[in-house]
Motif scaffolding. Structure first.
Motif, PDB file in Angstrom:
ATOM      1  N   UNK A 152       0.814  -1.211   0.000  1.00  0.00           N
ATOM      2  CA  UNK A 152       0.000   0.000   0.000  1.00  0.00           C
ATOM      3  C   UNK A 152       0.846   1.258   0.000  1.00  0.00           C
ATOM      4  N   UNK A 212     -14.805  -0.205   3.113  1.00  0.00           N
ATOM      5  CA  UNK A 212     -13.584   0.435   2.630  1.00  0.00           C
ATOM      6  C   UNK A 212     -13.380   1.737   3.389  1.00  0.00           C
ATOM      7  N   UNK A 213     -12.158   1.924   3.895  1.00  0.00           N
ATOM      8  CA  UNK A 213     -11.883   3.124   4.694  1.00  0.00           C
ATOM      9  C   UNK A 213     -10.580   3.777   4.265  1.00  0.00           C
ATOM     10  N   UNK A 214     -10.148   3.504   3.054  1.00  0.00           N
ATOM     11  CA  UNK A 214      -8.897   4.084   2.591  1.00  0.00           C
ATOM     12  C   UNK A 214      -9.007   5.582   2.411  1.00  0.00           C
ATOM     13  N   UNK A 261      -7.369   7.353   0.243  1.00  0.00           N
ATOM     14  CA  UNK A 261      -7.360   7.667  -1.192  1.00  0.00           C
ATOM     15  C   UNK A 261      -8.405   6.814  -1.885  1.00  0.00           C
ATOM     16  N   UNK A 262      -8.954   7.330  -2.919  1.00  0.00           N
ATOM     17  CA  UNK A 262      -9.989   6.599  -3.638  1.00  0.00           C
ATOM     18  C   UNK A 262      -9.359   5.575  -4.581  1.00  0.00           C
ATOM     19  N   UNK A 263      -9.018   4.411  -4.042  1.00  0.00           N
ATOM     20  CA  UNK A 263      -8.461   3.369  -4.902  1.00  0.00           C
ATOM     21  C   UNK A 263      -9.388   2.160  -4.875  1.00  0.00           C
TER      22      UNK A 263
END
Lengths: 177, 204, 800
Positions: B23, B113-115, B117-119
Motif C-alpha cells: 500500500x 472500505x476506509x482508505x 485515497x480513492x483506490x
C-alpha cells in the motif's frame, strides 16, 4: 408467427467506422479480445488506381429456417414466435459446435458460458416490439444499418440497389443494398 | 490451542506487513529493522537485506520508493497494476467483477472500505489487509475459547485464498519480479509468491 | 500431523511475522478497511439498479463538448454508454449515434495504468526515478520556481504546451498566461488554425466548404478525413445524404479511406504535393477560360498577376511532382472549372502538415474564388442561418488586456506581448489576439528548440498538460535533448508517457468523467441544449481535474484574486449568470436540459454573394489573388519576406524534388494524423479500440510489398534519412505503389490484450522520428511542418 424482424445493411452508406461492433460489445458485456457478435466485413476488388472497397456489417441472420436450431442436440436454440429472433439458452447449451458447422454464415461463437450470437439486444433489455432499435443500429453514425420487420426493411431497400445474399437456403432475415 | 493462536497471530502479522508494503513505500525505519531480522536472509530479499548495513539508508529508501512508483503508481512504460480485477477480467481493466466480489466478501464480515485515497478495493494491499483482519478475529475467537467461530473464520480465509489470492497473486508476483529495479521489490514478490503458495496448499 | 504442518507454516513465516510485529510497534500501518455498522447491510442489498448520468464524450480529446452522451452506471460501475437523443448530436435530435471511440469511453475510466499520486523526480532526467510527494509540496516547488524565473528572466520564460483543441488551455490556461505575463502559448502548428489563417488572408470571412451540401453539385474533398476525425459530428452523414441526392464527389487523398470508397473519383496524390496540383488546376481553369469573369473583374485583387504567374504550372509539370497522370489532373481541373455549385473541403492533411501549407491552402481557396463559387447556394459557405439560441451563457474572459505591452510592441505597432514571443507561429506583425487563429502563439517545436539554441532566449519552464511532446511534434531525439536541458518541466496527465521521465514534477490528472466542471451547449433549429459533465466516479487516488490543477497553481502563485480564489464553481456560475440556469440545475440534469424553440423560427436561407461584407478586412476589399496582406512583409522567423503569389515548395525529401536521395530512398511515407480508433497518440491502450488494430501498421501496395519479399502481416524496417521504425505491413490496393501510410503514436501498451508499447525513438514504431525537423524548412507564414519523407524498406524477422 408474428412479424419476422431482421437487419438491413446499406453498403452505400457504410464507412467501416466499427461503431456497430463496439456498441454491440459494450452493451452485451462482451470482453475485448474474446468474441464478436457483429463484424464489419470488407469486400475488395480491382487494383490501383481504381480499386473498390465495399463495407458491410453483419451478425446473425435470424433465418426463417435456422439450420442451427435444426441440428442442436440439446434443444438450446429456438426461434421466437413473436418476432422470429433466433435465441440460444446458454443453460442448455453443451458446447458441441454442431450449430457452427450447420450455419452457412459461420455465426455461432463460443465462450465458457456456451454458444454466443446476436439476439437483437433482447438480452440487454431492448424492446424491439416497441420500436426500440438494437444498439448497433442506434449507434451507426451514417445510418448504414437498419432493423425492423422484414416488410418495412424491404420498403427501405427498394429505394436503393438491392444486393442479393447468395447462400439463402436457410432464408436469412437479412437484406443488403 | 496455543499453537493455533500463535499461528493465527503470525499469519496476521505477516499479512499486515505485506499489506502495508504494497500500500505504501517502505520507510527508512522499517529498512533498519529488516537489517536486524535474521530469518529473512534467504532469497532476493535476503540478498537485499545483507546489503543494507553498509548502505546509506536514506538512499536505499529513495531507491525503493522510486521502484514502488515505477511498479505500482503508474510511473513507467510497463507498470504493474496491483488490482485483482486487472488480472482476472478478460480485458484487464480496473473495477470489474473481482472488485465487486471481494467488496462483498469484506462487507459480509462487517468491513467497509476506509482508505484515505480513492483506490479500488481489490488492491493487493487491501486483500492482504482483509486476510490480516480475519486472522486477527481468529486470534480473538481462540482466546475467547470460541472454537466454532475460529473454524468459521478459517473457512472464510480458505475461501478467500482459493477464490481470490491463489488465482491472481502468483502471476502478479511474476510481473513484479520481472519489472522490479530493486532487489527489495523483487524479493518482496518472491516472498509473497511463497506465502500465497503455502497458504493455497493449506486452503485446498 | 496438524501440529507438524502448522509448525512448518510458522517456521516459514517466522521472519515476516517478526518483522510485522516490529513494524506494527514502530509506526502506523496503512488502513484501508475498517469495521462499519452498515457494512453487512450493504452486502445484503447490492442492487441491480442502473442510474443514468450525462457526460460530454472525451474520446476526441479532454475537455471536448462535441458529443453529448448518457452513461449507464450499475452498482457504482460505468457499464454502458450511448449518444444522448436530447442533445442534437450528429444529424439532430433523436440521434443516439456514437463512433467506435465513444462506445469505448468507459474503458478509459478504468485504465489500469493511471498515475495516482503527485510525483517528484529523484534521479537523472530520463532515468525514470520518481518518489511520491504531495500536491502542496509540488505546488509550492512549482510556484517558487516560476516566481524565481519570472524575476530573473521575465515571465515570458514560461511556456505551455498546447494539445489538440483543448478548452482548458483556451480558458484557464490563457488567463494564467496573461496574468503571469507570458505570451508563450506553444501552439502545435498542426491545426485547423493554420488553415484558418491562410483562408483569412486570402478570402477574408468567406469559406470554401459548402454550407448547404444538399445544393452542391460537385464536392471536392482535399486532404480531409472526417471519417477519422469527426465521425459523429455531422459531416460523414451529410455527405452520404448528398451523394444519394446526386452530388458528385472527388476525393484527393493518398489513401482510399472509408468515405473515399464512396467517391466518384479518387485522386491518389503523392503526400505533400497538393500545392502543385492546386496550381495546375488554377492554370487549367485560367488557360481554358473557365473562370467567372464577373467575379474576377470585380472582386479579385491582382487576378491578372495570378494568371501570369500560374502559366508554367501545367498539368504536365504537376504530373511530375504529384505522381498523377496528366489526364487525371486535367479531368479534375475541368470538372472543378465547369461544375457549379462546387465546394471544396480541405483539411489537416494538406494545410497543416506541409511546409508550403499556406500557399497550398491559398491556391485551393483561389480555385473556389475564381470559379465564382464563393457564397452561392451550394457553393463555399452560404450556410443557412440558424435561429438564435434560446438562452445565452457568458464567454470566458481570458483577460487579454493583462498581458503587458512592451516598449518594442509599441514602437513596432504590435499587439501586446508579440515582441516577447520566443518562436512566433505566425509573424509578430500579423498576430492579433482578438482573432481566433491568432495568438499570441509560439510554435510548439520551434519554442522547444529555443531551449537548445537560446535564440532569441531559452524558455526556462514548460507545462505539459494532456500533451506528450514525444508524440505531438517532430523528432523525438531533439525533444529529448531540449527537455534534458530545460530548467524546469512539469506535467499533468492521466497516464505516463515518455516525456514524464524528463519532468521535475508529474501530477496525476483525473479524467473529465471524474469531475463536474464543464458545460457545453448545442443550438439547432429545434431548440437549444445545455448540459454539464456529471461525475461518473470520484477522482482516482489523488488525481485532480485539469480545471482544479490551474486553480491550485494560480493560488500557489498568488493569483487567487484573478482565479476566483481557486473556486471553479464560482467560475462556472459566472459563465451561467443570466442564462436562467444555475450550476445546481445543470448538475441535477441527468440528460442535460433541452429548451425547445416555440416561436416557429426555422433555419433560413441566407442572402448570397455578400462580398462587400465577406472581403471587408482584405486589402482593397477583394480576394487576394495577389496577396498584399502578407506580400513583402517579414516571415515568421524574421529571416526574409513573404511572397505575393502562391508557390509550390514540396516536401524536403520527395521523388521529384530530391531525385538523388530517391535513389536510396525510393518510397514516400506519411501518416494519418487523426484516426477513428485513437485520439492522436492517446487511447491506444483502450481494449475495444486496440483489439481492432493491435499492431503499428503500414499500408503498402501489394505489388510493392512483393517486390521486397514482404508478405501481408510481415514486419518491416522503414528508414528515412532521419530515423527508422518497425511496422507491420498491411496490403492495400487503395494506395499508390510509391506510397506508404502509417498511423503514429503507439507508445501505450495494452496489458489487457498482452500487447506491448512501441517506443517513440529509432527502432520503435512512431513515424514521428522519420520526418525532417529543420526549422528553416517550416512554412514561413504559419510554421506548418512537413509530414512526408522518403524511405527505404526491408523485411525483418523480429516482430514485436
Amino acid at each position: 408467427m408474428g412479424k419476422q424482424y431482421g437487419f438491413y445493411a446499406d453498403t452505400s452508406r457504410c464507412i467501416k467506422c466499427w461503431a456497430c461492433e463496439v456498441a454491440c460489445k459494450q452493451w452485451n458485456g462482451i470482453k475485448a479480445g474474446t468474441i464478436a457478435r457483429r463484424k464489419v466485413h470488407e469486400i475488395d476488388s480491382g487494383k490501383f488506381p481504381t480499386p473498390t472497397r465495399t463495407f458491410i456489417s453483419m451478425s446473425c441472420m435470424h433465418c426463417a429456417e435456422p439450420a442451427c436450431e435444426k441440428v442442436c442436440p440439446a434443444g438450446a436454440i429456438s426461434k421466437r414466435e413473436e418476432d422470429g429472433i433466433v435465441v440460444v439458452d446458454k443453460n442448455k447449451c453443451i458446447g458441441c459446435h454442431y450449430c457452427f458447422f450447420a450455419c452457412p454464415f459461420g455465426v455461432p461463437e463460443y465462450t465458457d458460458a456456451g454458444m454466443d450470437k446476436c439476439d437483437a439486444c433482447l438480452g440487454n433489455g431492448v424492446k424491439i416490439d416497441e420500436g426500440e432499435m438494437p444498439h448497433c443500429v442506434a449507434t451507426c453514425p451514417t445510418k448504414a444499418l437498419h432493423f425492423g420487420p422484414m416488410d418495412e426493411l424491404r420498403e427501405m431497400q427498394s429505394q436503393k440497389t438491392a444486393k442479393k445474399v447468395v447462400s439463402d437456403s436457410t432464408r436469412p432475415s437479412f437484406l443488403a443494398s | 490451542m496455543d499453537d493455533a493462536i500463535a499461528l493465527a497471530r503470525d499469519r496476521m502479522l505477516t499479512y499486515q506487513l505485506l499489506s502495508s508494503l504494497y500500500l505504501k513505500e517502505v520507510t527508512a525505519d522499517l529498512l533498519a529493522l529488516m537489517g536486524r531480522e535474521p530469518s529473512l536472509q534467504s532469497g532476493k530479499l535476503g540478498e537485499y537485506i545483507s546489503g543494507l548495513p553498509a548502505a546509506d539508508l536514506e538512499e536505499a529508501r529513495v531507491d525503493a520508493a522510486s521502484d514502488f512508483a515505477a511498479l505500482f503508481l503508474g510511473m513507467s512504460a510497463d507498470p504493474v497494476a496491483p488490482y485483482e480485477s486487472v488480472y482476472t477480467s478478460p480485458e484487464h481493466l480496473l473495477m470489474q467483477d473481482a472488485r465487486d466480489e471481494v467488496l462483498a466478501a469484506y462487507r459480509q464480515e462487517g468491513l467497509g472500505y476506509a482508505g484515505a485515497d480513492n483506490l479500488p478495493e481489490d488492491h493487493i494491499g487491501t486483500e492482504f489487509e482483509f486476510m490480516a483482519k480475519l486472522c486477527e478475529a481468529e486470534v480473538a475467537a481462540l482466546e475467547a475459547g470460541d472454537a466454532a467461530e475460529a473454524e468459521r473464520l478459517r473457512d472464510v480465509q480458505r475461501s478467500f485464498i482459493r477464490e481470490h489470492l491463489a488465482v491472481w497473486v502468483p502471476q502478479f508476483c511474476d510481473d513484479v519480479e520481472a519489472r522490479a529495479r530493486t532487489l527489495f521489490y523483487g524479493g518482496l514478490a518472491e516472498v509473497t509468491r511463497q506465502l500465497v503458495a503455502s497458504e493455497a496448499d493449506w486452503a485446498e | 500431523m496438524g501440529e507438524e504442518r502448522s509448525l512448518t507454516r510458522r517456521t516459514f513465516m517466522a521472519g515476516t511475522a517478526a518483522l510485522g510485529a516490529m513494524a506494527a510497534l514502530a509506526g502506523a500501518m496503512p488502513q484501508t478497511l475498517a469495521y462499519a455498522d452498515d457494512a453487512k447491510k450493504m452486502a445484503a442489498s447490492s442492487s441491480d439498479a442502473t442510474e443514468v448520468k450525462h457526460a460530454w464524450c472525451q474520446m476526441c480529446g479532454p475537455a471536448k463538448t462535441a458529443c453529448s452522451t448518457l452513461c449507464h452506471i450499475k452498482d457504482g460501475r460505468w457499464v454502458h454508454v450511448e449518444g444522448n437523443p436530447e442533445a442534437g448530436n450528429n444529424y439532430g435530435r433523436g440521434s443516439k449515434t456514437l463512433c467506435a471511440k465513444g462506445n469505448s469511453a468507459m474503458q478509459v475510466l478504468y485504465d489500469p495504468a493511471r498515475i495516482t499520486y503527485p510525483m517528484k523526480r529523484v534521479g537523472e532526467k530520463g532515468e525514470g526515478k520518481f518518489e511520491r510527494t504531495t500536491w502542496d509540496e509540488a505546488y509550492k516547488a512549482i510556484a517558487d520556481k516560476l516566481k524565481e524565473q519570472k524575476e530573473k528572466y521575465g515571465p515570458e520564460s514560461y511556456g505551455v504546451l498546447s494539445p489538440q483543441a483543448y478548452q482548458v488551455l483556451w480558458t484557464l490556461g490563457r488567463r494564467f498566461l496573461n496574468v503571469h505575463g507570458s505570451p508563450n502559448y506553444m501552439h502545435s502548428a498542426i491545426c485547423a488554425l493554420q488553415r484558418a489563417a491562410s483562408k483569412k488572408i486570402c478570402l477574408g470571412s468567406a469559406d470554401c466548404d459548402p454550407g448547404q451540401l444538399d445544393k452542391t453539385k460537385l464536392y471536392v474533398i482535399w486532404g480531409a478525413n472526417p471519417e477519422n476525425s469527426a465521425i459523429n459530428q455531422g459531416k460523414p452523414n451529410a455527405r452520404l445524404d448528398a451523394i444519394e441526392n446526386g452530388t458528385k464527389v472527388i476525393d484527393i487523398r493518398p489513401m482510399l479511406d472509408g468515405l473515399g470508397a464512396h467517391a466518384d473519383i479518387w485522386v491518389p496524390i503523392r503526400p505533400g504535393t497538393d500545392g502543385a496540383l492546386a496550381l495546375a488546376v488554377l492554370n487549367h481553369i485560367i488557360t481554358n477560360d473557365l473562370y467567372d469573369h464577373d467575379f474576377t473583374a470585380n472582386w479579385c485583387n491582382g487576378f491578372d498577376k495570378l494568371a501570369e504567374h500560374v502559366k508554367p504550372f501545367t498539368a504536365e509539370w504537376a504530373s511530375e511532382h504529384t505522381g498523377l497522370p496528366k489526364e487525371q489532373i486535367e479531368e479534375v481541373a475541368h470538372l472543378m472549372g465547369t461544375t457549379k455549385p462546387m465546394g471544396i473541403l480541405y483539411g489537416n492533411g494538406i494545410g497543416d502538415q506541409q511546409n508550403d501549407g499556406n500557399w497550398t491552402c491559398i491556391a485551393i481557396c483561389l480555385i473556389e474564388a475564381i470559379t465564382g463559387n464563393l457564397d452561392i447556394a451550394g457553393g463555399g459557405g452560404a450556410k443557412k442561418t440558424v435561429p438564435k439560441p434560446m438562452f445565452e451563457t457568458k464567454k470566458f474572459d481570458i483577460l487579454t488586456d493583462r498581458l503587458p505591452k512592451s516598449a518594442e510592441d509599441e514602437e513596432k505597432g504590435y499587439f501586446a506581448g508579440m515582441s516577447k514571443l520566443v518562436a512566433p507561429e505566425t509573424p509578430r506583425w500579423y498576430q492579433n489576439p482578438k482573432t481566433w487563429e491568432s495568438g499570441p502563439n509560439s510554435a510548439y517545436f520551434k519554442a522547444l528548440m529555443s531551449i537548445l539554441t537560446e535564440d532569441p532566449y531559452p524558455l526556462r519552464a514548460v507545462l505539459g498538460q494532456a500533451s506528450n511532446p514525444f508524440g505531438a511534434t517532430r523528432q523525438p531525439k531533439k525533444i529529448a535533448e531540449a527537455l534534458k536541458k530545460l530548467d524546469f518541466y512539469f506535467v499533468h496527465d492521466t497516464h505516463w508517457n515518455t516525456s514524464c521521465d524528463y519532468a521535475d514534477y508529474v501530477l496525476p490528472a483525473a479524467t473529465h468523467y471524474e469531475c463536474s466542471q464543464q458545460f457545453g451547449t448545442k443550438n439547432t433549429p429545434a431548440g437549444t441544449f445545455i448540459a454539464i459533465n456529471q461525475k461518473i466516479a470520484e477522482p482516482l487516488g489523488e488525481s485532480r481535474s485539469d480545471w482544479d490543477f490551474y486553480m491550485g497553481l494560480a493560488q500557489a502563485m498568488g493569483y487567487g484574486d484573478d482565479f476566483w480564489n481557486g473556486d471553479m464553481d464560482a467560475c462556472l456560475s459566472e459563465q451561467l449568470d443570466g442564462s436562467g440556469f444555475t450550476l445546481e440545475d445543470l448538475r441535477a440534469a441527468n440528460q442535460g436540459i433541452f429548451v425547445a424553440r416555440t416561436d416557429g423560427a426555422k433555419a433560413e436561407e441566407p442572402t448570397y454573394q455578400n462580398y462587400e461584407k465577406l472581403f471587408a478586412a482584405l486589402p482593397n476589399g477583394k480576394v487576394q489573388c495577389y496577396n498584399e496582406w502578407i506580400g513583402g512583409k517579414p516571415n515568421n522567423t524574421e529571416t526574409g519576406e513573404l511572397g505575393y503569389l502562391p508557390e509550390y515548395v514540396g516536401p524536403p525529401e520527395s521523388l521529384a524534388g530530391t531525385p538523388e536521395l530517391a535513389e536510396e530512398y525510393p518510397l514516400i511515407i506519411s501518416d494519418v494524423h487523426a484516426y477513428r480508433l485513437c485520439n492522436h497518440s492517446y487511447y491506444v491502450g483502450v481494449p475495444y479500440l486496440r483489439e481492432l488494430q493491435p499492431y503499428p501498421w503500414v499500408k503498402i501496395n501489394p505489388d510493392t510489398a512483393k517486390k521486397y519479399g514482404i508478405a501481408d502481416g510481415d514486419w518491416m524496417k522503414v528508414e528515412s534519412p532521419h530515423g527508422w521504425v518497425k511496422l507491420r505491413a498491411e496490403y492495400k490496393e487503395g494506395i499508390s505503389p510509391e506510397v506508404l501510410m502509417t498511423r503514429r503514436g503507439w507508445w501505450q501498451d495494452c496489458q489487457e490484450l498482452g500487447l506491448p508499447a512501441y517506443g517513440c525513438f529509432d527502432g520503435g514504431s512512431d513515424s514521428t522520428v522519420l520526418y525532417d525537423s529543420t526549422i528553416e524548412n517550416f512554412d514561413p507564414f504559419h510554421s506548418a511542418m512537413s509530414k512526408q519523407t522518403l524511405v527505404k524498406i526491408s523485411k525483418i524477422e523480429e516482430g514485436k
